[in-house]
Motif scaffolding. Structure first.
Motif, PDB file in Angstrom:
ATOM      1  N   SER A  41      44.754  14.471 -17.769  1.00  0.00           N
ATOM      2  CA  SER A  41      43.767  15.115 -16.860  1.00  0.00           C
ATOM      3  C   SER A  41      42.596  14.916 -17.378  1.00  0.00           C
ATOM      4  O   SER A  41      42.306  14.426 -18.487  1.00  0.00           O
ATOM      5  CB  SER A  41      44.003  16.542 -16.216  1.00  0.00           C
ATOM      6  OG  SER A  41      44.044  17.356 -17.321  1.00  0.00           O
ATOM      7  N   ASP A  48      37.613  22.091 -11.424  1.00  0.00           N
ATOM      8  CA  ASP A  48      38.248  22.030 -10.088  1.00  0.00           C
ATOM      9  C   ASP A  48      39.546  21.108 -10.033  1.00  0.00           C
ATOM     10  O   ASP A  48      39.410  19.948 -10.459  1.00  0.00           O
ATOM     11  CB  ASP A  48      37.211  21.682  -9.071  1.00  0.00           C
ATOM     12  CG  ASP A  48      36.021  22.505  -8.654  1.00  0.00           C
ATOM     13  OD1 ASP A  48      35.893  23.425  -9.648  1.00  0.00           O
ATOM     14  OD2 ASP A  48      35.309  22.089  -7.752  1.00  0.00           O
ATOM     15  N   LYS A  49      40.615  21.811  -9.661  1.00  0.00           N
ATOM     16  CA  LYS A  49      42.084  20.985  -9.592  1.00  0.00           C
ATOM     17  C   LYS A  49      42.087  20.318  -8.099  1.00  0.00           C
ATOM     18  O   LYS A  49      42.830  19.429  -8.163  1.00  0.00           O
ATOM     19  CB  LYS A  49      43.085  22.052  -9.717  1.00  0.00           C
ATOM     20  CG  LYS A  49      42.936  22.905 -11.227  1.00  0.00           C
ATOM     21  CD  LYS A  49      43.002  21.972 -12.343  1.00  0.00           C
ATOM     22  CE  LYS A  49      42.711  22.950 -13.528  1.00  0.00           C
ATOM     23  NZ  LYS A  49      42.063  22.015 -14.701  1.00  0.00           N
ATOM     24  N   THR A  50      41.643  21.040  -7.244  1.00  0.00           N
ATOM     25  CA  THR A  50      41.529  20.422  -5.954  1.00  0.00           C
ATOM     26  C   THR A  50      40.217  20.732  -5.150  1.00  0.00           C
ATOM     27  O   THR A  50      39.335  21.372  -5.803  1.00  0.00           O
ATOM     28  CB  THR A  50      42.743  21.062  -5.002  1.00  0.00           C
ATOM     29  OG1 THR A  50      42.475  22.516  -4.937  1.00  0.00           O
ATOM     30  CG2 THR A  50      44.059  20.588  -5.451  1.00  0.00           C
ATOM     31  N   ALA A  66      36.707  18.085  -7.109  1.00  0.00           N
ATOM     32  CA  ALA A  66      37.583  18.120  -8.093  1.00  0.00           C
ATOM     33  C   ALA A  66      37.495  16.828  -8.908  1.00  0.00           C
ATOM     34  O   ALA A  66      37.324  15.584  -8.188  1.00  0.00           O
ATOM     35  CB  ALA A  66      39.065  18.237  -7.519  1.00  0.00           C
ATOM     36  N   ASN A  82      42.247  14.802 -12.344  1.00  0.00           N
ATOM     37  CA  ASN A  82      43.116  16.041 -12.239  1.00  0.00           C
ATOM     38  C   ASN A  82      44.270  15.788 -11.289  1.00  0.00           C
ATOM     39  O   ASN A  82      45.473  16.195 -11.657  1.00  0.00           O
ATOM     40  CB  ASN A  82      42.221  17.249 -11.823  1.00  0.00           C
ATOM     41  CG  ASN A  82      41.436  17.845 -13.100  1.00  0.00           C
ATOM     42  OD1 ASN A  82      41.531  17.291 -14.080  1.00  0.00           O
ATOM     43  ND2 ASN A  82      40.520  18.509 -12.934  1.00  0.00           N
ATOM     44  N   THR A  83      43.827  15.387 -10.167  1.00  0.00           N
ATOM     45  CA  THR A  83      44.720  15.249  -9.010  1.00  0.00           C
ATOM     46  C   THR A  83      45.897  13.951  -9.257  1.00  0.00           C
ATOM     47  O   THR A  83      46.951  13.811  -9.109  1.00  0.00           O
ATOM     48  CB  THR A  83      44.388  15.008  -7.530  1.00  0.00           C
ATOM     49  OG1 THR A  83      43.202  14.047  -7.665  1.00  0.00           O
ATOM     50  CG2 THR A  83      43.652  16.361  -6.992  1.00  0.00           C
ATOM     51  N   TRP A 108      48.721  14.696 -11.832  1.00  0.00           N
ATOM     52  CA  TRP A 108      49.914  15.245 -11.350  1.00  0.00           C
ATOM     53  C   TRP A 108      50.682  14.160 -10.279  1.00  0.00           C
ATOM     54  O   TRP A 108      52.016  14.049 -10.233  1.00  0.00           O
ATOM     55  CB  TRP A 108      49.689  16.525 -10.406  1.00  0.00           C
ATOM     56  CG  TRP A 108      49.270  17.671 -11.282  1.00  0.00           C
ATOM     57  CD1 TRP A 108      48.205  18.445 -11.146  1.00  0.00           C
ATOM     58  CD2 TRP A 108      50.029  18.147 -12.252  1.00  0.00           C
ATOM     59  NE1 TRP A 108      48.131  19.101 -12.394  1.00  0.00           N
ATOM     60  CE2 TRP A 108      49.308  19.131 -13.284  1.00  0.00           C
ATOM     61  CE3 TRP A 108      51.359  17.889 -12.843  1.00  0.00           C
ATOM     62  CZ2 TRP A 108      49.668  19.943 -14.067  1.00  0.00           C
ATOM     63  CZ3 TRP A 108      51.844  18.598 -13.981  1.00  0.00           C
ATOM     64  CH2 TRP A 108      50.888  19.778 -14.635  1.00  0.00           C
ATOM     65  N   ILE A 117      47.418  18.576  -4.027  1.00  0.00           N
ATOM     66  CA  ILE A 117      47.131  17.987  -4.976  1.00  0.00           C
ATOM     67  C   ILE A 117      47.565  16.421  -4.580  1.00  0.00           C
ATOM     68  O   ILE A 117      46.839  15.600  -4.660  1.00  0.00           O
ATOM     69  CB  ILE A 117      47.962  18.399  -6.493  1.00  0.00           C
ATOM     70  CG1 ILE A 117      47.066  19.499  -6.797  1.00  0.00           C
ATOM     71  CG2 ILE A 117      47.826  17.346  -7.101  1.00  0.00           C
ATOM     72  CD1 ILE A 117      47.822  20.102  -8.110  1.00  0.00           C
TER      73      ILE A 117
END
Ligand SMILES: Cc1cc2nc3c(=O)[nH]c(=O)nc-3n(C[C@H](O)[C@H](O)[C@H](O)COP(=O)(O)OP(=O)(O)OC[C@H]3O[C@@H](n4cnc5c(N)ncnc54)[C@H](O)[C@@H]3O)c2cc1C
Ligand code: SF4
Length: 503
Positions: A424, A444-446, A450, A454-455, A458, A492
């Motif tokens: 990530s 920021d994950k979402t 973001a 990061n998205t 996953w 995500i």
């Protein structure tokens, strides 16, 4: 006595080349040729073409001084046949020779083309490596997994580099855990030694500018070494000023420093201006004299007698289909920004812009920025392979393809890597200062700001769970994914899909 043709390719500019060793200077004829086919089968970076042509011209001059009869064809010679086999056939007709001696090329495509020629051909093994292919194949035979580390240890034993009797110097084979320091505030090294183009180089630069000026990448300024004397000076400069800190910051990346403590010797090594053992002995000497610490010298030597030899063994063991493999069935097209650097993702923009300007990016930029993104986004690995082959000055298929198709894109299904190199944004943030000046927020994950890594991270793990969830080295990551709130997971994946659709 009937002459034989001695083929010397652009990445074979080495005095001790096996084809030259097998030749008779008094009767044989050296053939060297700048041909359109080699320069254009992929559209190489203009710096790469200029580097190779300049090194060839200087090497040809050196061979002539040494008493060889060299038939050299320049790119714009009117009688240029346009391909290596074509040039050999033309020279055979001109001289009456019917036999060609060469050193095995580093690419299946060219080996095949030479074997298809209507001339008698004898290809000698390329002896400019520490390991022979037989040695590698014997090592690989019957092993469940071909892990570089074990091959590397054999190469340490074979060469005696950093060995204390039969034990590794300092008690450990590998000091990598000490070599992961994040980017420091500043770097006390002014970068690789740069050379002012001489007349030969200027002439080549003009030629390349007129013929390949529209390809990806900037030709000028051009400062690479193009002969053995210069390459040796560049090596000494690196050992003196950069090697002591090479280990510490090997994986770091910085907005305002493109080279950090890297050697920039891969182009010289890959065309044969430097010899791997010469380099490693010089580094070992620096350690013995107390000039450079063990973590730096071991890490550096491992890249050369470990990784470099290992990927070559894999390339020739796996066969000509290797660059076409696509174990993860990734089919997306390479995004346009790989050619322009125009993306709001600062890490990618910096790595690609630097690549266009320098024809160089260091290992972690290649693996964890451009490579990581391509893998997460599911880009077709053959397109990724062609990109790497085109854009880097040190790119020759035997070394580029295993690194790209295998190590970086996991397209060989795990021959090289025991798990995919994906991360990530957190990894890039830890190892660089890129995120500080990025439009996206790495924390920021979402959400709209973001970091896309990061998205996508996953998304990659989720879509390949069947393959990787049982991989012991990825247990923990998949456990984290399973534990995540279902709503968050859905957000995500939705955001990652929207990003991919917009690519
Ligand atoms: C996707 C990808 C593509 C790559 N393509 C190439 C390529 O086309 N040609 C190439 O020479 N290297 C390639 N590499 C390996 C590595 O990135 C370069 O060798 C290195 O960046 C060259 O810069 P340097 O001389 O400053 O290296 P340094 O970091 O100073 O390392 C010293 C030397 O070690 C050798 N080395 C280090 N890592 C590797 C490796 N993984 N494989 C082989 N040799 C290694 C190189 O000869 C290098 O000059 C690739 C790596 C990745 C992840
Ligand atoms: S925030 Fe994400 S996209 Fe931006 S530089 Fe950092 S890792 Fe790259």
């Amino acid at each position: 006595m009937v002459s034989r043709l001695i083929l010397v390719l652009g990445d074979q500019v080495t005095d001790t080349l096996s084809a030259l060793d097998a030749a008779d200077k008094t009767s044989d004829i050296v053939v060297m040729a700048e041909v359109a086919e080699e320069a254009t089968y992929v559209q190489h970076h203009p710096k790469k073409i200029a580097f190779i042509f300049a090194a060839m011209r200087k090497f040809a001059a050196r061979l002539r001084e040494d008493g060889w009869d060299v038939r050299y064809t320049q790119l714009d010679d009117t009688e240029n046949a346009g391909s290596i086999p074509g040039e050999l056939i033309r020279r055979a007709e001109e001289t009456g020779a019917s036999e060609v001696i060469g050193t095995q090329p580093g690419e299946w495509r060219l080996i095949q083309a030479l074997e298809d020629m209507p001339l008698k051909l004898s290809l000698k093994p390329d002896t400019r490596f520490v390991s022979t292919q037989d040695e590698f194949d014997t090592w690989a035979e019957g092993r469940k997994a071909l892990r570089m580390e074990y091959f590397y240890r054999d190469m340490r034993r074979k060469t005696g580099l950093l060995m204390d009797g039969d034990q590794p110097e300092g008690g450990k084979w590998n000091y990598d855990s000490e070599n992961r320091k994040p980017a420091p505030d500043d770097i006390a090294f002014s970068g690789p030694m740069q050379f002012t183009p001489d007349d030969t180089v200027q002439e080549v630069l003009d030629l390349v500018d007129s013929r390949f000026g529209n390809s990806f990448g900037q030709l000028r300024p051009f400062w690479f070494a193009t002969d053995q004397t210069q390459a040796r000076r560049a090596l000494t400069h690196f050992i003196t000023y950069a090697l002591p800190r090479f280990g510490d910051f090997q994986d770091a990346m910085m907005n305002d420093n493109r080279f950090l403590y890297h050697a920039l010797i891969s182009p010289y090594l890959n065309v044969g201006l430097l010899d791997p053992m010469e380099i490693c002995r010089a580094a070992e000497e620096a350690y013995k004299e107390g000039h450079a610490p063990l973590n730096a010298v071991e890490g550096f030597i491992r890249q050369i007698i470990g990784w470099r030899e290992y990927v070559r063994g894999i390339y020739f063991r796996e066969g000509p289909d290797y660059p076409r493999r696509n174990a993860l069935n990734h089919q997306r097209k390479l995004p346009e920004f790989y050619w322009t650097g125009e993306t709001e993702m600062n890490c990618l923009s910096k790595a690609i812009t630097q690549t266009a300007e320098e024809a160089y990016a260091h290992h972690i930029q290649r693996l964890m920025v451009t490579g990581n993104f391509a893998l997460l986004a599911g880009i077709n690995p053959h397109e990724v392979h062609e990109w790497y082959l085109r854009v880097y000055i040190d790119a020759f298929e035997w070394v580029e393809a295993p690194n790209t198709v295998g190590m970086s894109q996991f397209a060989d299904g795990g021959v090289i890597a025991s798990k995919p190199y994906v991360s990530s944004g957190a990894y890039i943030n830890r190892m660089s200062d890129y995120c500080k000046s990025c439009r996206y927020k790495v924390a920021d994950k979402t959400g709209p700001d973001a970091c896309p890594f990061n998205t996508l991270y996953w998304h990659f793990l989720d879509r390949h769970a069947d393959r990787f969830a049982k991989n012991q080295r990825m247990n923990q990551i998949y456990a984290n994914w399973r534990r995540m709130d279902e709503g968050k997971k859905a957000t995500i994946l939705t955001e990652a899909n929207a990003f991919l659709d917009a690519l």
